[in-house]
Write an enzyme that holds these catalytic residues in place. Structure first.
Site, PDB file in Angstrom:
ATOM      1  N   SER A   1       1.054  -1.315  -0.167  1.00 15.47           N
ATOM      2  CA  SER A   1      -0.036   0.094   0.117  1.00 15.47           C
ATOM      3  C   SER A   1       0.395   0.938  -0.121  1.00 15.47           C
ATOM      4  CB  SER A   1      -1.076  -0.092   1.171  1.00 15.47           C
ATOM      5  OG  SER A   1      -2.445   1.349   1.176  1.00 15.47           O
TER       6      SER A   1
ATOM      7  N   HIS B   1      -2.939  -1.744  -3.243  1.00 13.48           N
ATOM      8  CA  HIS B   1      -4.131  -0.577  -3.464  1.00 13.48           C
ATOM      9  C   HIS B   1      -3.760   1.163  -3.588  1.00 13.48           C
ATOM     10  CE1 HIS B   1      -3.584  -1.936   1.136  1.00 13.48           C
ATOM     11  NE2 HIS B   1      -4.922  -2.681   0.250  1.00 13.48           N
TER      12      HIS B   1
ATOM     13  N   ASP C   1      -4.579  -4.686   6.125  1.00  6.59           N
ATOM     14  CA  ASP C   1      -4.276  -6.003   5.049  1.00  6.59           C
ATOM     15  C   ASP C   1      -3.633  -6.772   4.935  1.00  6.59           C
ATOM     16  OD1 ASP C   1      -6.093  -6.913   2.878  1.00  6.59           O
ATOM     17  OD2 ASP C   1      -4.957  -5.078   0.983  1.00  6.59           O
TER      18      ASP C   1
END
Length: 341
Positions: free
Chosen positions: A160, A187, A285
């Site tokens: 991310s 992401h 995540d």
């Protein structure tokens, strides 16, 4: 811990910030990384700048120290020392994950000895904080599964905040003719995925990177990037290669693509033949996905705090016992090649 500790000072009072700045600068153990006026600014600062400890007032506007501690400590992996005029705040500080709670020195009784004791308490708290990094490990010291016991068929990567530059370094290190398909969940904002794939192709000429397509058979030596706002998962395996599926299922923890979705599907279809790398990023995540891979007999590498832009996602996986190896990004490609070759 060698060298001076980088400290971020957080207080809504400019006078207090100034006094703490003077005290920490007077200490041989610290250097002042920054001064901000509330918890929200502290979180933003820690996302952008590496610090060793945050010294933070408990009671502040916009975001107080307790809420900031929950994010900075749990998601970013930085120890926080909370202080307050009231000792009643200690319970909240402990619950939020503060490394230490201290009574705020009174401005009326301020003197060098009191502040020297305060900074020394902060130093001790940082020294005693749990160490989750292993940046000094050499690959020869780490348990690498034998060739017979591994036989990896797929490499999955999740990232991310700060991910593109981290993953770029890994992909460059894989060299040419990498023997596995690479599935990559990052992401991304809507509209940024095509530019991201193009950027990778410009900066990593050794390995092609394309946006994954639904129903596509992933080939070795090729990176398949999850499109923005779409889950990338493995539908089934054909002749040892993954058949890709793009899903518009609801976001997981507000994220689509979700690294967890990709990792879990890889664990399901490849079990002990799955190798995954979880890199820098805010939040959690990928942690549950790493756990699924490890539980299935696969292998996971998490980026060490020392090179993470944000030590959130790897830290969460490490806390769950889902990191088989923890390495700075400079060592990740070397470890991957050793595992697969």
């Amino acid at each position: 811990m060698s060298g001076k500790l980088k400290v971020l000072i957080v207080d809504d009072s400019a006078i207090t910030r100034g006094l703490f700045e003077k005290a920490f600068k007077a200490s041989t153990n610290f250097e002042v990384a920054g001064l901000v006026s509330n918890g929200r600014k502290a979180v933003d600062f820690c996302k952008q700048t590496a610090v060793d400890v945050v010294v933070c007032d408990s009671d502040m506007p916009e975001m107080d120290g307790v809420e900031a501690t929950k994010i900075i400590s749990a998601e970013l992996g930085v120890p926080v020392v909370l202080y307050s005029d009231s000792t009643a705040a200690k319970a909240k500080a402990d619950a939020a994950g503060a490394a230490l709670f201290l009574k705020k020195p009174s401005l009326l009784s301020y003197n060098a000895d009191i502040m020297r004791e305060f900074t020394e308490n902060v130093r001790r708290a940082v020294s005693a904080a749990p160490k989750t990094t292993h940046s000094q490990l050499s690959l020869s010291d780490i348990d690498i599964p034998s060739k017979e016991g591994s036989g990896f068929k797929i490499l999955c990567i999740g990232a991310s905040t700060g991910g593109p530059s981290a993953v770029q370094e890994v992909l460059l290190g894989l060299g040419e003719n990498f023997p596995l398909p690479v599935l990559y969940a990052q992401h991304l904002d809507i509209g940024a995925d095509e530019k991201m794939a193009a950027w990778f192709n410009e900066t990593c000429p050794n390995i092609p990177v394309t946006l994954a397509k639904n129903g596509e058979l992933a080939e070795p030596g090729h990176v398949y990037l999850a499109p923005a706002d779409t889950h990338l998962v493995i539908d089934y395996v054909k002749n040892g290669l993954p058949m890709l599926h793009l899903s518009d299922e609801p976001p997981e923890r507000f994220l689509r693509p979700a690294v967890n979705k990709l990792f879990r599907s890889a664990a399901k279809h490849y079990k002990q033949q799955c190798l995954a790398v979880l890199m820098t990023g805010m939040g959690r995540d990928g942690a549950e996905g790493c756990k699924a891979i490890v539980d299935a007999g696969g292998y996971t590498i998490c980026e060490d705090k020392s090179t993470c832009t944000v030590f959130g996602m790897p830290a969460a996986a490490i806390e769950m016992g889902a990191a088989k190896m923890i390495l700075p990004r400079t060592k990740v490609a070397e470890a991957v090649l050793k595992l697969v070759q």
